[in-house]
Scaffold this active site. Structure first.
Site, PDB file in Angstrom:
ATOM      1  N   ARG A 105     -18.135  -2.886   3.320  1.00 55.00           N
ATOM      2  CA  ARG A 105     -18.215  -3.376   4.700  1.00 55.00           C
ATOM      3  C   ARG A 105     -19.621  -3.170   5.269  1.00 55.00           C
ATOM      4  O   ARG A 105     -20.152  -2.078   5.218  1.00 55.00           O
ATOM      5  CB  ARG A 105     -17.168  -2.675   5.582  1.00 55.00           C
ATOM      6  CG  ARG A 105     -15.772  -3.246   5.376  1.00 55.00           C
ATOM      7  CD  ARG A 105     -14.742  -2.511   6.170  1.00 55.00           C
ATOM      8  NE  ARG A 105     -14.535  -1.155   5.661  1.00 55.00           N
ATOM      9  CZ  ARG A 105     -13.717  -0.271   6.234  1.00 55.00           C
ATOM     10  NH1 ARG A 105     -13.054  -0.595   7.321  1.00 55.00           N
ATOM     11  NH2 ARG A 105     -13.565   0.933   5.712  1.00 55.00           N
TER      12      ARG A 105
ATOM     13  N   LEU B 299     -15.344  12.205  10.115  1.00 58.12           N
ATOM     14  CA  LEU B 299     -15.532  12.296   8.664  1.00 58.12           C
ATOM     15  C   LEU B 299     -16.430  11.173   8.163  1.00 58.12           C
ATOM     16  O   LEU B 299     -16.491  10.091   8.753  1.00 58.12           O
ATOM     17  CB  LEU B 299     -14.200  12.297   7.919  1.00 58.12           C
ATOM     18  CG  LEU B 299     -13.261  11.084   7.955  1.00 58.12           C
ATOM     19  CD1 LEU B 299     -13.720   9.972   7.043  1.00 58.12           C
ATOM     20  CD2 LEU B 299     -11.880  11.535   7.540  1.00 58.12           C
TER      21      LEU B 299
ATOM     22  N   CYS C 220     -18.530   1.891  10.610  1.00 62.81           N
ATOM     23  CA  CYS C 220     -18.634   2.568  11.918  1.00 62.81           C
ATOM     24  C   CYS C 220     -19.956   2.347  12.639  1.00 62.81           C
ATOM     25  O   CYS C 220     -19.967   1.841  13.763  1.00 62.81           O
ATOM     26  CB  CYS C 220     -18.400   4.058  11.738  1.00 62.81           C
ATOM     27  SG  CYS C 220     -16.742   4.414  11.167  1.00 62.81           S
TER      28      CYS C 220
ATOM     29  N   LEU D 284     -32.836  11.069   8.003  1.00 64.62           N
ATOM     30  CA  LEU D 284     -34.222  10.624   8.090  1.00 64.62           C
ATOM     31  C   LEU D 284     -34.636   9.923   6.794  1.00 64.62           C
ATOM     32  O   LEU D 284     -35.809   9.865   6.467  1.00 64.62           O
ATOM     33  CB  LEU D 284     -35.139  11.817   8.363  1.00 64.62           C
ATOM     34  CG  LEU D 284     -35.026  12.439   9.760  1.00 64.62           C
ATOM     35  CD1 LEU D 284     -35.873  13.693   9.859  1.00 64.62           C
ATOM     36  CD2 LEU D 284     -35.437  11.449  10.854  1.00 64.62           C
TER      37      LEU D 284
ATOM     38  N   GLY E 165     -25.146   0.737   7.073  1.00 63.07           N
ATOM     39  CA  GLY E 165     -24.015  -0.186   6.950  1.00 63.07           C
ATOM     40  C   GLY E 165     -22.729   0.579   7.168  1.00 63.07           C
ATOM     41  O   GLY E 165     -22.734   1.636   7.807  1.00 63.07           O
TER      42      GLY E 165
ATOM     43  N   GLY F 295     -34.892   3.284   4.359  1.00 66.14           N
ATOM     44  CA  GLY F 295     -34.342   2.412   3.320  1.00 66.14           C
ATOM     45  C   GLY F 295     -34.066   1.031   3.857  1.00 66.14           C
ATOM     46  O   GLY F 295     -34.907   0.455   4.577  1.00 66.14           O
TER      47      GLY F 295
ATOM     48  N   GLU G 100     -12.488  11.174  15.171  1.00 65.51           N
ATOM     49  CA  GLU G 100     -12.725  11.660  13.812  1.00 65.51           C
ATOM     50  C   GLU G 100     -14.184  11.453  13.435  1.00 65.51           C
ATOM     51  O   GLU G 100     -14.755  10.409  13.725  1.00 65.51           O
ATOM     52  CB  GLU G 100     -11.809  10.889  12.854  1.00 65.51           C
ATOM     53  CG  GLU G 100     -11.925  11.293  11.418  1.00 65.51           C
ATOM     54  CD  GLU G 100     -11.718  12.787  11.215  1.00 65.51           C
ATOM     55  OE1 GLU G 100     -10.659  13.302  11.589  1.00 65.51           O
ATOM     56  OE2 GLU G 100     -12.631  13.445  10.685  1.00 65.51           O
TER      57      GLU G 100
ATOM     58  N   LYS H 180       0.840  -1.205   0.000  1.00 64.74           N
ATOM     59  CA  LYS H 180       0.000   0.000   0.000  1.00 64.74           C
ATOM     60  C   LYS H 180       0.880   1.263   0.000  1.00 64.74           C
ATOM     61  O   LYS H 180       0.614   2.225  -0.736  1.00 64.74           O
ATOM     62  CB  LYS H 180      -0.877  -0.021   1.255  1.00 64.74           C
ATOM     63  CG  LYS H 180      -2.000   0.962   1.275  1.00 64.74           C
ATOM     64  CD  LYS H 180      -2.841   0.729   2.530  1.00 64.74           C
ATOM     65  CE  LYS H 180      -4.047   1.613   2.586  1.00 64.74           C
ATOM     66  NZ  LYS H 180      -4.741   1.513   3.879  1.00 64.74           N
TER      67      LYS H 180
HETATM   68  C1  UDX Z   1     -20.414   7.510   9.910  1.00 63.91           C
HETATM   69  C2  UDX Z   1     -20.612   8.846  10.633  1.00 63.91           C
HETATM   70  O1  UDX Z   1     -21.592   9.616   9.936  1.00 63.91           O
HETATM   71  C3  UDX Z   1     -19.276   9.613  10.711  1.00 63.91           C
HETATM   72  O2  UDX Z   1     -19.446  10.806  11.446  1.00 63.91           O
HETATM   73  C4  UDX Z   1     -18.244   8.713  11.385  1.00 63.91           C
HETATM   74  O3  UDX Z   1     -16.988   9.350  11.395  1.00 63.91           O
HETATM   75  C5  UDX Z   1     -18.137   7.373  10.668  1.00 63.91           C
HETATM   76  O4  UDX Z   1     -19.424   6.765  10.581  1.00 63.91           O
HETATM   77  P1  UDX Z   1     -20.121   6.749   7.359  1.00 63.91           P
HETATM   78  O5  UDX Z   1     -19.947   5.361   7.872  1.00 63.91           O
HETATM   79  O6  UDX Z   1     -19.181   7.258   6.302  1.00 63.91           O
HETATM   80  O7  UDX Z   1     -20.025   7.811   8.565  1.00 63.91           O
HETATM   81  O8  UDX Z   1     -21.599   6.852   6.768  1.00 63.91           O
HETATM   82  P2  UDX Z   1     -22.927   7.682   7.052  1.00 63.91           P
HETATM   83  O9  UDX Z   1     -23.062   8.774   6.093  1.00 63.91           O
HETATM   84  O10 UDX Z   1     -23.044   8.029   8.484  1.00 63.91           O
HETATM   85  O11 UDX Z   1     -24.016   6.574   6.697  1.00 63.91           O
HETATM   86  C6  UDX Z   1     -24.050   5.352   7.417  1.00 63.91           C
HETATM   87  C7  UDX Z   1     -25.138   4.453   6.891  1.00 63.91           C
HETATM   88  O12 UDX Z   1     -26.424   4.970   7.190  1.00 63.91           O
HETATM   89  C8  UDX Z   1     -25.121   4.236   5.367  1.00 63.91           C
HETATM   90  O13 UDX Z   1     -25.332   2.861   5.112  1.00 63.91           O
HETATM   91  C9  UDX Z   1     -26.291   5.059   4.867  1.00 63.91           C
HETATM   92  O14 UDX Z   1     -26.851   4.546   3.684  1.00 63.91           O
HETATM   93  C10 UDX Z   1     -27.250   4.953   6.042  1.00 63.91           C
HETATM   94  N1  UDX Z   1     -28.206   6.066   6.120  1.00 63.91           N
HETATM   95  C11 UDX Z   1     -27.758   7.336   6.330  1.00 63.91           C
HETATM   96  C12 UDX Z   1     -29.573   5.808   6.006  1.00 63.91           C
HETATM   97  O15 UDX Z   1     -29.999   4.668   5.821  1.00 63.91           O
HETATM   98  N2  UDX Z   1     -30.432   6.868   6.110  1.00 63.91           N
HETATM   99  C13 UDX Z   1     -30.020   8.149   6.324  1.00 63.91           C
HETATM  100  O16 UDX Z   1     -30.875   9.036   6.415  1.00 63.91           O
HETATM  101  C14 UDX Z   1     -28.641   8.387   6.434  1.00 63.91           C
END
Ligand code: UDX
Length: 385
Positions: A289, A128, A233, A223, A230, A226, A126, A35
Site C-alpha cells: 500500500r 504499532l 498510515c 532520518l 509509504g 530515500g 494504536e 479470512k
Molecule cells: C507508521 C507509524 O510509525 C506507526 O506508529 C503507526 O501506528 C502506523 O504508521 P508504519 O506504516 O508501519 O508505521 O511504518 P513506519 O515505520 O512508520 O515507516 C513509514 C514509511 O516511512 C516507510 O515507507 C519507511 O520506508 C519510511 N521511512 C521511515 C523513511 O523513508 N525514512 C525513515 O527514516 C523512516
C-alpha cells in the site's frame, strides 16, 4: 476480561493475539468469512515476523460474529479517514459496557460514537509499526487513552498492566495519533529535501543525518533519506490534515516528488532491462500500500522499460524471479527500492557479473559506495556525492 476485537488487520489481529497471550478471553471478529476460516486453521493473512508462530499457539478464537463481552475493541480500517466502518461496528455493539476505538478516526468521532453506545467510549489509538508489530504491541513506548471516567481508566489499566499509560480526553487522544504520524512524515520529507540539497552543495546525507540525530531534541530515528514514506498510515494521515496545515501540504508534495527523483538521474530508459529489487513499502512486511515501488514501476512501464522484480515477501504481478541474482540476469540497471536485510548481504561482484549493464541505483542508501564501485558498478544513490 472477555474481549471482542472487531477487525483482523495488523492492529486487530496482533492486539487480539497479544491480549490472549496475557490471559484474556479473546474473540477476533471479521466480516471476511474466508479470512476467519484461515485464521481458525492458523494461517496468517499477511506476512509479519513472529505472526505464524503466535497463531499456532494462541488461545484466541475467531468468528464472523461477536459474542457477549466486557469490552469491544474496534480495529477496523479507515481508508481515506472515513470513519463509517467504525460507526457501523458501534451500532452493532451498542449495548457493550466499554467500546474502545483503536482505529484511526477523525477528531470528534469518539464523542459522536458516545451517543450510540450505552456504556463508555474510550479512545486508545494504536502506534504499532508493520514489521515489528508484535514487539511494539508487547512493549509499546506508550499507551494513549482518552477516557471519561475512573472505570474507563481502570479498564485500560487492566488491559495494559505494567505499561506507561497517558490518560487524556477523547479529542486529544484522537489527535495525538494524527500528530504523531504527521510529525514522522514531516521528519522524513525534511531529511529528503536535505538529501536533495546535499547533491547540490556536495555533502553526504548519511553524515548529515547522523550529526543531526546526535541532538536528543531531534533524535536519531526517522532520518533515513530515500524515496519517501509509504504504507497505510503516514500518507493517509498527512492527506487528511494537509488542507488545514500549510506545512503538511509541503510534506505531501515533497514525498510525491521524492518517489520519482531517482528516475531523473537515469534519464531515458526506453528499451532497457531493469531489475527492481524490493517492492514492499518498507522491510519485513509484504504490504504494497502506497509503496514507492508501485509508482516507480508504473513510470518505468510507461517509459518503455522491460521490468523484472524481486521481493522477499511482497507479491506482484511482475514478481516472478526467485532471487536477486536471477532477477538481475541480462539487465542494464538494478534498482534497490526497499532496504531488506537480504540485500545488505548480497555479493555485489556476483550481482554485477549477472548483468549486461553496470548501473546500480540505491534508492535507500543501503550500500557502501566504495564497495559498489569496486564491484564494477556505476553507483547512484540519494544525497551522496
Ligand atoms: C507508521 C507509524 O510509525 C506507526 O506508529 C503507526 O501506528 C502506523 O504508521 P508504519 O506504516 O508501519 O508505521 O511504518 P513506519 O515505520 O512508520 O515507516 C513509514 C514509511 O516511512 C516507510 O515507507 C519507511 O520506508 C519510511 N521511512 C521511515 C523513511 O523513508 N525514512 C525513515 O527514516 C523512516
Amino acid at each position: 476480561m472477555k474481549i471482542n476485537i472487531v477487525g483482523t488487520g495488523y492492529v486487530g489481529l496482533i492486539s487480539g493475539l497479544c491480549f490472549a497471550e496475557q490471559g484474556h478471553d479473546v474473540l477476533c471478529i471479521d466480516s471476511d468469512a474466508e479470512k476467519i476460516e484461515k485464521l481458525k486453521h492458523g494461517d496468517a493473512p499477511f506476512f509479519e515476523p513472529g505472526l505464524k508462530e503466535m497463531l499456532k499457539e494462541t488461545n484466541a478464537k475467531f468468528s464472523v460474529k461477536g459474542d457477549e463481552c466486557d469490552v469491544a475493541i474496534c480495529c477496523v480500517g479507515t481508508p481515506d479517514d472515513d470513519a463509517k466502518a467504525v460507526f457501523d461496528v458501534a451500532k452493532a455493539n451498542k449495548d457493550v459496557k466499554f467500546f474502545i476505538v483503536k482505529s484511526t478516526v477523525p477528531v470528534g468521532t469518539c464523542k459522536k460514537i458516545a451517543a450510540i453506545i450505552t456504556g463508555e467510549v474510550i479512545s486508545c489509538p494504536e502506534f504499532l509499526r508493520q514489521g515489528s508489530a508484535i514487539e511494539d504491541t508487547k512493549k509499546p513506548h506508550r499507551i494513549i487513552a482518552g477516557v471519561e471516567s475512573e472505570k474507563g481508566k481502570d479498564v485500560i489499566s487492566r488491559l495494559y498492566e505494567g505499561r506507561k499509560i497517558f490518560f487524556t480526553d477523547l479529542n486529544s487522544s484522537e489527535l495525538i495519533k494524527y500528530a504523531s504520524n504527521t510529525f514522522l512524515a514531516t521528519k522524513i520529507s525534511l531529511i529528503n529535501e536535505f538529501a536533495n540539497y546535499c547533491e547540490q552543495v556536495g555533502a553526504n546525507i548519511k553524515d548529515v543525518s547522523k550529526g543531526v540525530g546526535l541532538d536528543p531534541r531531534i533524535g536519531e530515528h526517522f532520518l533515513e533519506a530515500g524515496i519517501g514514506y509509504g504504507g497505510s498510515c503516514l500518507p493517509k494521515d498527512v492527506k487528511a490534515l494537509k488542507g488545514d496545515f500549510k506545512i503538511l501540504s509541503a510534506v505531501h508534495d515533497v514525498n510525491e516528488a521524492q518517489r520519482l527523483k531517482i528516475l531523473e538521474k537515469l534519464g531515458d530508459l526506453k528499451g532497457k532491462k531493469v531489475a527492481v529489487l524490493g517492492l514492499s513499502f518498507k522491510p519485513n512486511t509484504d504490504d504494497l500500500r502506497e509503496a514507492p515501488s508501485t509508482f516507480i514501476i508504473e513510470k518505468l512501464k510507461t517509459g518503455g522499460c522491460d521490468i523484472r522484480c524481486y521481493d522477499p515477501q511482497a507479491k506482484h504481478e511482475l514478481n516472478v524471479y526467485e532471487s536477486p541474482y536471477k532477477t538481475a540476469q541480462g539487465c542494464d540497471v538494478v534498482l534497490f527500492l526497499t532496504e531488506w536485510d537480504e540485500f545488505k548481504n548480497l555479493d555485489l561482484k556476483k550481482l554485477r557479473a549477472q548483468m549486461k549493464g553496470d548501473t546500480l541505483v540505491d534508492a535507500r542508501n543501503i550500500f557502501d559506495y566504495l564497495k559498489a564501485r569496486e564491484a564494477g558498478f556505476t553507483y547512484l544513490s540519494l544525497g551522496r556525492v
